[in-house]
Design a protein around this motif. Sequence first.
Motif, mmCIF file in Angstrom:
data_model
loop_
_atom_site.group_PDB
_atom_site.id
_atom_site.type_symbol
_atom_site.label_atom_id
_atom_site.label_comp_id
_atom_site.label_asym_id
_atom_site.label_seq_id
_atom_site.Cartn_x
_atom_site.Cartn_y
_atom_site.Cartn_z
ATOM 1 N N HIS A 1 -42.360 5.466 -24.133
ATOM 2 C CA HIS A 1 -42.416 5.898 -22.700
ATOM 3 C C HIS A 1 -42.885 7.046 -22.499
ATOM 4 C CE1 HIS A 1 -39.003 2.625 -21.074
ATOM 5 N NE2 HIS A 1 -40.019 1.933 -21.494
ATOM 6 N N GLN A 2 -42.890 8.208 -23.446
ATOM 7 C CA GLN A 2 -43.001 9.515 -23.288
ATOM 8 C C GLN A 2 -44.622 9.845 -23.314
ATOM 9 O OE1 GLN A 2 -40.513 12.172 -25.301
ATOM 10 N NE2 GLN A 2 -38.708 10.997 -24.852
ATOM 11 N N GLU A 3 -45.259 10.308 -22.185
ATOM 12 C CA GLU A 3 -46.536 10.494 -22.194
ATOM 13 C C GLU A 3 -46.651 12.215 -22.272
ATOM 14 O OE1 GLU A 3 -48.066 8.999 -18.528
ATOM 15 O OE2 GLU A 3 -47.820 6.897 -19.195
ATOM 16 N N ARG A 4 -45.884 12.843 -21.646
ATOM 17 C CA ARG A 4 -46.117 14.136 -22.045
ATOM 18 C C ARG A 4 -45.784 14.650 -23.366
ATOM 19 N NH1 ARG A 4 -44.758 14.112 -17.181
ATOM 20 N NH2 ARG A 4 -45.534 15.519 -15.613
ATOM 21 N N GLN A 5 -46.587 15.654 -23.704
ATOM 22 C CA GLN A 5 -46.431 16.381 -25.394
ATOM 23 C C GLN A 5 -46.576 17.766 -25.195
ATOM 24 O OE1 GLN A 5 -48.838 14.107 -28.004
ATOM 25 N NE2 GLN A 5 -47.167 12.985 -28.735
ATOM 26 N N THR B 1 -40.802 12.660 -16.792
ATOM 27 C CA THR B 1 -40.948 14.041 -17.119
ATOM 28 C C THR B 1 -40.466 14.344 -18.591
ATOM 29 O OG1 THR B 1 -38.572 14.320 -15.913
ATOM 30 C CG2 THR B 1 -40.785 14.910 -14.861
ATOM 31 N N CYS B 2 -39.795 13.419 -19.207
ATOM 32 C CA CYS B 2 -39.254 13.574 -20.585
ATOM 33 C C CYS B 2 -40.157 14.022 -21.465
ATOM 34 C CB CYS B 2 -38.454 12.380 -21.020
ATOM 35 S SG CYS B 2 -36.998 11.980 -20.151
ATOM 36 N N PHE B 3 -40.052 14.730 -22.467
ATOM 37 C CA PHE B 3 -40.904 14.885 -23.618
ATOM 38 C C PHE B 3 -40.164 15.604 -24.915
ATOM 39 C CE2 PHE B 3 -40.876 19.696 -23.123
ATOM 40 C CZ PHE B 3 -40.690 19.891 -22.055
ATOM 41 N N CYS B 4 -38.891 14.982 -24.890
ATOM 42 C CA CYS B 4 -38.123 15.373 -26.324
ATOM 43 C C CYS B 4 -38.779 14.915 -27.545
ATOM 44 C CB CYS B 4 -36.678 14.718 -26.163
ATOM 45 S SG CYS B 4 -36.799 12.860 -26.101
ATOM 46 N N ALA B 5 -39.628 13.708 -27.400
ATOM 47 C CA ALA B 5 -40.195 13.375 -28.774
ATOM 48 C C ALA B 5 -40.998 14.549 -29.380
ATOM 49 C CB ALA B 5 -41.031 12.147 -28.701
ATOM 50 N N SER B 6 -41.865 15.105 -28.458
ATOM 51 C CA SER B 6 -42.860 16.160 -29.119
ATOM 52 C C SER B 6 -41.742 17.552 -29.410
ATOM 53 C CB SER B 6 -44.015 16.471 -27.733
ATOM 54 O OG SER B 6 -43.204 17.063 -26.818
ATOM 55 N N MET B 7 -40.527 17.467 -28.998
ATOM 56 C CA MET B 7 -40.012 18.824 -29.416
ATOM 57 C C MET B 7 -38.941 18.627 -30.433
ATOM 58 S SD MET B 7 -40.921 21.009 -26.862
ATOM 59 C CE MET B 7 -40.225 22.289 -27.716
ATOM 60 N N GLY B 8 -39.114 17.247 -31.032
ATOM 61 C CA GLY B 8 -38.297 16.989 -32.169
ATOM 62 C C GLY B 8 -36.802 16.884 -31.693
ATOM 63 N N THR B 9 -36.337 16.736 -30.535
ATOM 64 C CA THR B 9 -34.969 16.684 -30.153
ATOM 65 C C THR B 9 -34.506 15.474 -29.752
ATOM 66 O OG1 THR B 9 -35.618 17.297 -28.072
ATOM 67 C CG2 THR B 9 -35.265 19.154 -29.295
#
Lengths: 362, 260
Positions: A228-232, A162-170
């Motif tokens: 690992h992050q698929e959600r964006q 459920t992680c998507f920090c990469a797409s939030m720039g955080t």
Amino acid sequence: MSRYRLDPHDLDRLLERLQEGGRVLIGPRLRDGAIVLDRIRSTADLPRGLTTVTAPGRQHLLDRADDALFGYEVGPDAAKRWLHPPRVELWRARKDEGGELFFEGTDEPPKYAFIGLRACDLAAIGIQDAVFLRPGITDPTYAARRADVRIVAVQCGASAATCFCASMGTGPRVDRGADLTLTEVLDGEPHFVVEVGSEEGEALIEGLPVKPVASTAPEEAAARAAAHQERQMPGDVRASLLNALESPAWDDVAARCLACGNCTLVCPTCFCTTVEDTTTLAGDAVHARRWDTCFDQGFTDLHGHAVREGVAQRYRQWLTHKLSTWHDQFDTSGCVGCGRCITWCPAGIDLVEEARRIGGSG
Amino acid sequence: MARPRLGVFKLASCDGCQLTLLDCEDELLAVAGAVDIANFPEASRRIEPGPYDVALVEGSVTTPHDAERIQQIRAESRLLITIGACATAGGIQALRNLADVDTYVAQVYATPAYISTLATSTAIADHVKVDFELRGCPIDKGQLLELLTALLFGRQPTLPNHSVCLDCKLAGNVCVVVAHGTPCLGPVTHAGCGALCPGYTRGCFGCYGPSRGSNPTAQSDLLARQVPDESTIRRLWQGFTTADPVFAEQASRFTGGDGE
């Protein structure tokens, strides 16, 4: 940033250092089948050899093959529980026999240290700072707890589904907000790579048995977690949601939404509260503040009438505030991509998917 | 401040809610000093006639005698406050509403002719005007004290009607649905218990009845994904507040499973 090597059996020295002067140490610990944040005193309190298996509306624990102390992703709690407590008495008032009123403030909060916060948690503290520590309108309850905290972050080496920090720039790289950052290295001889992020961090490790080390383990861990992050989150979400205010898509999510408010309560940035006045039988008045949620119909009462009567209206209020109008208020998104609202939604509603669907992004 | 005259009355119920008043322990003497307990057979043989400033009514209406008595209590009371799931929703005994009461009577009693009962168990508000409801099976001591204190000081009681989930998160409980897949009515259930059952890693069984503005249909959809057997879901809705219209409507969606 200076880097040091710390042996796992010396981690307790750091935990002792963090608690010097009566500082209350908050870190991950196992409770009722989840990893929560709570008071800890030593590494014996940390969850050992556990990992999280996460999906929308689901998080359970599994044993790892190793003795990792930080080998799981974020649980339901964030630093918010201590810096912006669920319930806090703001003042008490009492009348003496002559009828004169006396007001008492609340007690001094303890000083806190945190260990095990992740990049998203640090970003969330940054957002709550922007909310509560605005020049001229500082919240004294938050400010008193936030001042002088110590933060030992942990660099994620994996991401939850459920992680998507990469797409939030955080995240997932911890690059600001921590006094120290630990990267747990499990290959070969287990050890921590310690990065120093502040003068306070330098003071925390002074005299501890650490050795300078040249290591790229933090960057490697962050790269693994990001991969690992698929959600964006869609890049145009701020505008796309505001262009969809009358979309029938809100009714679709409202049919699934329980309106229970769990998403806002686990969100590390959501800050809404209500104020409750009570009296004791002796006549003392207590004025207290507690967490509330925009998903509660009563929260939207104005003049005794709910202005956001339907679940669709309440969901829209939350999503548009979090992802769009928060920018107008605080110059930042209200979302850090930690995924807690997705994981801890009993119905498993996916914020990213809803934002994409409602906003009409590809 | 004149001490308000308090009466405590019981219809069809187990006495647990009025015992909550005696369970106030630390605060009991202060309560007894602040109000004039004029009629409370559970606590004192001294019973004074009405009128009463405040009536606390426990239990549901299940007999013709109950139906008459509640009219009498209402006529003698300035404020009528119902306490507990029986009084506010008909209680667990409202399960009879789904069956034939004469069959029950014939099965249970040796001489059914001695039994005078109604076909249904109903909430007090179905019979007389109710000024305030305290939910729960049993009611919460803190909520009762808050209500009495608010009455004494002439202010609004702080008794929120949000869902149990908010209280779970205030308490720091781990969500039993997400962590364990446990069926839990917390998302649609009225707060007030302090999220007692989830605090012991059990699902909420909805004894406070529906919270305000929640989404019971979505809760049923979630239960249907969690629990394969329809009768299990039906029984979850048909608990201590089975006769509440919101819960009853959801129960009616689940007709399959055993016992059919």
